[in-house]
Design a protein around this motif. Sequence first.
Motif, PDB file in Angstrom:
ATOM      1  N   THR A 110     -50.592 -57.429 -69.699  1.00 43.63           N
ATOM      2  CA  THR A 110     -51.830 -58.043 -70.189  1.00 43.63           C
ATOM      3  C   THR A 110     -52.481 -58.857 -69.070  1.00 43.63           C
ATOM      4  N   SER A 111     -53.780 -58.674 -68.902  1.00 42.79           N
ATOM      5  CA  SER A 111     -54.531 -59.410 -67.886  1.00 42.79           C
ATOM      6  C   SER A 111     -54.877 -60.806 -68.412  1.00 42.79           C
ATOM      7  N   VAL A 112     -54.350 -61.849 -67.751  1.00 42.49           N
ATOM      8  CA  VAL A 112     -54.626 -63.232 -68.141  1.00 42.49           C
ATOM      9  C   VAL A 112     -55.429 -63.904 -67.031  1.00 42.49           C
ATOM     10  N   VAL A 113     -56.646 -64.305 -67.365  1.00 43.62           N
ATOM     11  CA  VAL A 113     -57.593 -64.869 -66.401  1.00 43.62           C
ATOM     12  C   VAL A 113     -57.525 -66.392 -66.452  1.00 43.62           C
ATOM     13  N   ILE A 114     -57.254 -66.996 -65.293  1.00 51.37           N
ATOM     14  CA  ILE A 114     -57.075 -68.455 -65.207  1.00 51.37           C
ATOM     15  C   ILE A 114     -57.792 -68.989 -63.960  1.00 51.37           C
ATOM     16  N   PRO A 115     -58.597 -70.040 -64.082  1.00 46.29           N
ATOM     17  CA  PRO A 115     -59.183 -70.662 -62.890  1.00 46.29           C
ATOM     18  C   PRO A 115     -58.084 -71.116 -61.930  1.00 46.29           C
ATOM     19  N   GLU A 116     -58.347 -71.076 -60.629  1.00 45.29           N
ATOM     20  CA  GLU A 116     -57.287 -71.356 -59.655  1.00 45.29           C
ATOM     21  C   GLU A 116     -56.828 -72.806 -59.637  1.00 45.29           C
ATOM     22  N   HIS A 117     -57.679 -73.740 -60.047  1.00 44.02           N
ATOM     23  CA  HIS A 117     -57.294 -75.153 -60.099  1.00 44.02           C
ATOM     24  C   HIS A 117     -57.426 -75.636 -61.544  1.00 44.02           C
ATOM     25  N   THR A 118     -56.343 -75.536 -62.300  1.00 46.09           N
ATOM     26  CA  THR A 118     -56.400 -75.934 -63.707  1.00 46.09           C
ATOM     27  C   THR A 118     -55.003 -76.290 -64.204  1.00 46.09           C
ATOM     28  N   TYR A 119     -54.910 -76.597 -65.488  1.00 48.63           N
ATOM     29  CA  TYR A 119     -53.661 -77.043 -66.108  1.00 48.63           C
ATOM     30  C   TYR A 119     -52.548 -76.016 -65.893  1.00 48.63           C
ATOM     31  N   GLY A 120     -51.348 -76.507 -65.607  1.00 43.78           N
ATOM     32  CA  GLY A 120     -50.279 -75.650 -65.127  1.00 43.78           C
ATOM     33  C   GLY A 120     -49.462 -74.886 -66.145  1.00 43.78           C
ATOM     34  N   GLU A 121     -49.686 -75.102 -67.457  1.00 44.65           N
ATOM     35  CA  GLU A 121     -48.838 -74.442 -68.458  1.00 44.65           C
ATOM     36  C   GLU A 121     -49.296 -73.029 -68.833  1.00 44.65           C
ATOM     37  N   TYR A 122     -50.558 -72.709 -68.586  1.00 46.15           N
ATOM     38  CA  TYR A 122     -51.049 -71.384 -69.001  1.00 46.15           C
ATOM     39  C   TYR A 122     -50.320 -70.251 -68.273  1.00 46.15           C
ATOM     40  N   GLU A 123     -50.145 -70.424 -66.978  1.00 43.53           N
ATOM     41  CA  GLU A 123     -49.574 -69.348 -66.162  1.00 43.53           C
ATOM     42  C   GLU A 123     -48.116 -69.039 -66.492  1.00 43.53           C
ATOM     43  N   PRO A 124     -47.196 -70.026 -66.500  1.00 43.40           N
ATOM     44  CA  PRO A 124     -45.793 -69.681 -66.783  1.00 43.40           C
ATOM     45  C   PRO A 124     -45.572 -69.114 -68.179  1.00 43.40           C
ATOM     46  N   ASN A 164     -62.294 -79.499 -67.395  1.00 43.63           N
ATOM     47  CA  ASN A 164     -61.159 -78.941 -66.678  1.00 43.63           C
ATOM     48  C   ASN A 164     -60.243 -80.020 -66.116  1.00 43.63           C
ATOM     49  N   ASN A 165     -58.965 -79.741 -66.176  1.00 44.79           N
ATOM     50  CA  ASN A 165     -57.947 -80.594 -65.579  1.00 44.79           C
ATOM     51  C   ASN A 165     -57.395 -79.866 -64.354  1.00 44.79           C
ATOM     52  N   PRO A 166     -57.533 -80.411 -63.117  1.00 43.44           N
ATOM     53  CA  PRO A 166     -57.759 -81.818 -62.774  1.00 43.44           C
ATOM     54  C   PRO A 166     -59.158 -82.151 -62.252  1.00 43.44           C
ATOM     55  N   ILE A 192     -59.898 -71.914 -75.360  1.00 46.57           N
ATOM     56  CA  ILE A 192     -60.525 -73.112 -74.795  1.00 46.57           C
ATOM     57  C   ILE A 192     -59.638 -74.320 -75.078  1.00 46.57           C
ATOM     58  N   ASP A 193     -59.193 -74.960 -74.013  1.00 42.33           N
ATOM     59  CA  ASP A 193     -58.344 -76.148 -74.075  1.00 42.33           C
ATOM     60  C   ASP A 193     -59.250 -77.381 -74.046  1.00 42.33           C
ATOM     61  N   GLU A 194     -59.278 -78.123 -75.151  1.00 41.37           N
ATOM     62  CA  GLU A 194     -60.133 -79.305 -75.256  1.00 41.37           C
ATOM     63  C   GLU A 194     -59.316 -80.595 -75.312  1.00 41.37           C
ATOM     64  N   ALA A 195     -58.320 -80.699 -74.451  1.00 43.95           N
ATOM     65  CA  ALA A 195     -57.439 -81.871 -74.452  1.00 43.95           C
ATOM     66  C   ALA A 195     -58.206 -83.170 -74.228  1.00 43.95           C
TER      67      ALA A 195
END
Length: 362
Positions: A110-124, A164-166, A192-195
Amino acid sequence: MFKPKKYIIEVETPHHGGMKEKEIKKHGLKPSEVIDFSASLNPYGPPKVLMEEIWKTKKEDIQYYPESDSLQLKKKISTKNNLKPENVIVTAGMSELIDLVAQTYVKEGTSVVIPEHTYGEYEPSSKLNGAEIKKVEMPEYKIEVEKIKEKIDKNSIIYLCNPNNPTGDLLTLQEIKQIMDKTNKTNSLLIIDEAYHDFLENPPNHKELIDRNNDIIIMRTYTKAYNIPGIRVGYGLSNKKHINYLMKTKIPWNIGNIPQRVIKTLNSQKASKFMKKTRKKLIKNKKHLKKQIESMGLETTNSQANFITINIGNASKQRKKLLKHGLIVRDCSSFGMPQHIRIAVRKKTENQKLIEALKKTT
């Protein structure tokens, strides 16, 4: 030796902010002597209304199994958000919800698209379920709609932290709609992460995007706004179809009786007044803090959240220097930004201590 699936071995544990007791002791400090700027929490919390509810805890709250679907809390959340209970899932913090999304929707490749500078839990969490990660470049540390859209293929999952975090940059509702035009055409799912949603004066109203035809899940948490990281409660908003899928993945009794009960108070008028009052203070404190930082010749990102991200040159070294002054900041190296530190906006007197320490160490 019996081994786990290959993704477990390959995945790196994400780094987070917060106090590290071993590190603090190394500098001869006690937690009570340290000001934590690394966790972006509301320094004026927890609110009194929640603490009063905690003290009402009875034996029955512990003796009986909780509602497995947190129905009463769901009703409170749905009413506050002008939705139905069927549009809400309650989870053990946002971390559980991120994991549920990955378990429910990510398949091998599955293709998961993530901005390069963002919260670290999405990728793992995505990698653990076999995802192919596609990082999106962020020129000048900003999320650009067109660059996001370029990465979206058929059946993709897209994570956006907004603000976006950070970096703290914020996509408008119109920009989110532009991305959704692409996700709808490609049968993709937008998360959409609205923390940090509660810290915005005029947040984009993503709830209007929730209908039976839109593949979107909005994630929220009580942790940041009310300063309650010890009470692990978050929630997701989506259409009935996606909530049902997530409920099938969720473990039973993920939220205990006590958290379910006390969190209901944060959907009250008293809690809304607390947030409105403290938001006003934090916006004022942030404006003053940012002005002082930039007067020192330091560059900051255009953060709309309750934190400021500063180009400090060498984040790791600066973090160690500030720790000697009893101040913890977030080294942004794990976000792919080794020159930056992130600081939470705190009370005025605490912010001033940080400014004084920065003048001595930069």
